[in-house]
Design a protein around this motif. Structure first.
Motif, mmCIF file in Angstrom:
data_model
loop_
_atom_site.group_PDB
_atom_site.id
_atom_site.type_symbol
_atom_site.label_atom_id
_atom_site.label_comp_id
_atom_site.label_asym_id
_atom_site.label_seq_id
_atom_site.Cartn_x
_atom_site.Cartn_y
_atom_site.Cartn_z
ATOM 1 N N ASP A 111 -41.777 24.833 57.054
ATOM 2 C CA ASP A 111 -42.057 26.232 57.378
ATOM 3 C C ASP A 111 -40.959 26.737 58.301
ATOM 4 O O ASP A 111 -40.873 26.341 59.458
ATOM 5 C CB ASP A 111 -43.422 26.339 58.063
ATOM 6 C CG ASP A 111 -43.728 27.761 58.541
ATOM 7 O OD1 ASP A 111 -42.972 28.689 58.171
ATOM 8 O OD2 ASP A 111 -44.696 27.925 59.294
ATOM 9 N N HIS B 108 -42.187 28.140 61.467
ATOM 10 C CA HIS B 108 -42.959 27.186 62.269
ATOM 11 C C HIS B 108 -44.161 27.845 62.978
ATOM 12 O O HIS B 108 -44.329 27.735 64.184
ATOM 13 C CB HIS B 108 -42.048 26.455 63.271
ATOM 14 C CG HIS B 108 -41.180 27.309 64.151
ATOM 15 N ND1 HIS B 108 -40.024 27.921 63.735
ATOM 16 C CD2 HIS B 108 -41.299 27.630 65.467
ATOM 17 C CE1 HIS B 108 -39.481 28.588 64.729
ATOM 18 N NE2 HIS B 108 -40.241 28.427 65.792
ATOM 19 N N TYR C 248 -34.224 26.947 58.096
ATOM 20 C CA TYR C 248 -35.058 25.753 58.247
ATOM 21 C C TYR C 248 -34.556 24.866 59.395
ATOM 22 O O TYR C 248 -34.401 23.655 59.254
ATOM 23 C CB TYR C 248 -35.085 24.950 56.940
ATOM 24 C CG TYR C 248 -35.413 25.782 55.729
ATOM 25 C CD1 TYR C 248 -36.719 26.204 55.495
ATOM 26 C CD2 TYR C 248 -34.415 26.173 54.835
ATOM 27 C CE1 TYR C 248 -37.024 26.989 54.388
ATOM 28 C CE2 TYR C 248 -34.711 26.953 53.735
ATOM 29 C CZ TYR C 248 -36.019 27.364 53.510
ATOM 30 O OH TYR C 248 -36.318 28.141 52.419
#
Length: 388
Positions: A66, A69, A271
């Protein structure tokens, strides 16, 4: 590992020629008190939780994590409310690989060619490197002789330099000095109308407060995170490395207005927080009481060590100790050859840090046994240098 050996035919940026990589010494010695770590390893319950969290994400490592996050940011919000009383939302927090990456992202977003950042010296030695790496001009205002902030001179320099960022630290590294909320508010309010060189009209500096060591402050001392809803120009950087005993996990985070967070989202790498990093951090937050269980004891060790240091002498003069709200102490004040004392300490298996103004050394708090060995080695080292 040896210092960088860079062949002359490599097209290294001109401004980086002659530079060396940042880093405190990493030496295999019995007592390491030089990088302000928490000396106590994670509790067994925390280790088991980390293993379980990583096992859960391991089968999904073929997929990207994710990138926002969200679950981890929710944990940041819960922790800041519990630890500091800050009432924030997920949109007001942001995570990264250590507070070093948080600070670099701030410089990437708000610095750059033609932009300036202002700090207060002595300060963390990485700040000018963040500036260098982002082509940001770096300036400093000197602190007072007792290492507290000279607010009037800082404000004068804000007007003269017109920085995009004002970087403050509380507790300060390497001195341990706290930043009173009254001083911070004066600077925040001044920056609300101050100009930024090279920017459009109506653009004003942000104020960054680095709170890497804030959990070691005296009970009742407020955190700058409690001011975020009152000041859109405030960004507070924090880390799990120090009080959380999580230096090896590399997890830092930012609390700020949603607008500042969105600026960091522009410059962050895709990411940037791995699924493993996010899982490990969540495990630590699940056991935050265990992770922070030694903070009170380290605070007591700091006060005991400060009192002991003040009773010691070097060449007939008592040692000076900077008042600290962190897990380290800057001490000495009049060491005429601090490098010699450092070397003598190292010969006795104790690694401390040559940092800060001339005449001073820094030691971080270790276990009871490590501090006993520090005291013994320091006395022997000072006598050896005196008699050399």
């Amino acid at each position: 590992m040896s210092e960088a050996m860079i062949p002359a035919d490599l097209p290294l940026r001109n401004d980086l020629i002659g530079e060396v990589p940042y880093g405190a010494p990493q030496l295999d010695v019995p007592v390491c008190l030089n990088v302000n770590e928490n000396p106590y390893p994670p509790d067994h319950a925390v280790v088991r939780s980390i293993v379980e969290h990583v096992k859960q994400v391991a089968p999904t490592l073929n997929r990207y994590p994710d990138r926002e996050h969200i679950e981890l940011r929710e944990a940041f919000v819960r922790y800041l409310k519990e630890e500091s009383g800050a009432q924030l939302t997920v949109e007001q927090v942001w995570g990264a690989n250590g507070s070093n990456e948080i600070m670099l992202q701030l410089f990437q977003a708000f610095g750059g060619p033609g932009r300036a950042a202002l700090g207060c010296d002595p300060a963390y030695s990485m700040y000018p490197e963040y500036a260098r790496d982002t082509f940001t001009s770096w300036y400093t205002t000197h602190r007072k002789p007792d290492f507290t902030l000279d607010v009037d001179h800082t404000i004068d320099d804000i007007d003269a330099i017109q920085p995009a960022m004002v970087v403050l630290t509380s507790p300060n590294n390497p001195t341990g000095t706290e930043l009173p909320m009254t001083d911070l508010k004066r600077i925040l309010e001044h920056c609300q109308s101050a100009q930024v060189a090279g920017a459009h009209d109506g653009v004003h500096p942000i104020v960054v407060v680095d709170e890497a060591y804030i959990e070691f402050r005296s009970p009742g001392t407020p955190s700058a995170t409690t001011l975020i809803n009152d000041y859109d120009n405030l960004a507070v950087s924090r880390t799990m490395s120090k009080a959380f005993a999580f230096a090896g996990a590399r997890v830092g985070y930012l609390a700020a207005s949603e607008g500042i967070v969105d600026c960091l989202r522009i410059v962050r790498m895709p990411y940037h927080l791995s699924a493993v990093t996010q899982a490990v951090a969540l495990a630590a937050f699940d056991h935050r009481k265990e992770q922070l269980s030694q903070v009170d004891h380290l605070r007591e060790i700091r006060e005991q060590t400060a009192a002991w240091l003040k009773e010691q002498t070097y060449k007939g003069q008592p040692l000076e100790v900077a008042p600290s709200q962190s897990n380290f102490l800057l001490f000495g004040g009049h060491f005429d050859d601090r490098g010699a004392i450092f070397d003598q300490m190292l010969q006795r298996g104790v690694l401390i840090r040559v940092v800060g103004p001339e005449g001073w050394l820094r030691v971080c708090m270790g276990t009871d046994e490590e501090m006993r060995r520090f005291r013994e080695a320091l006395v022997e080292s000072m006598r050896a240098v005196e008699n050399a």
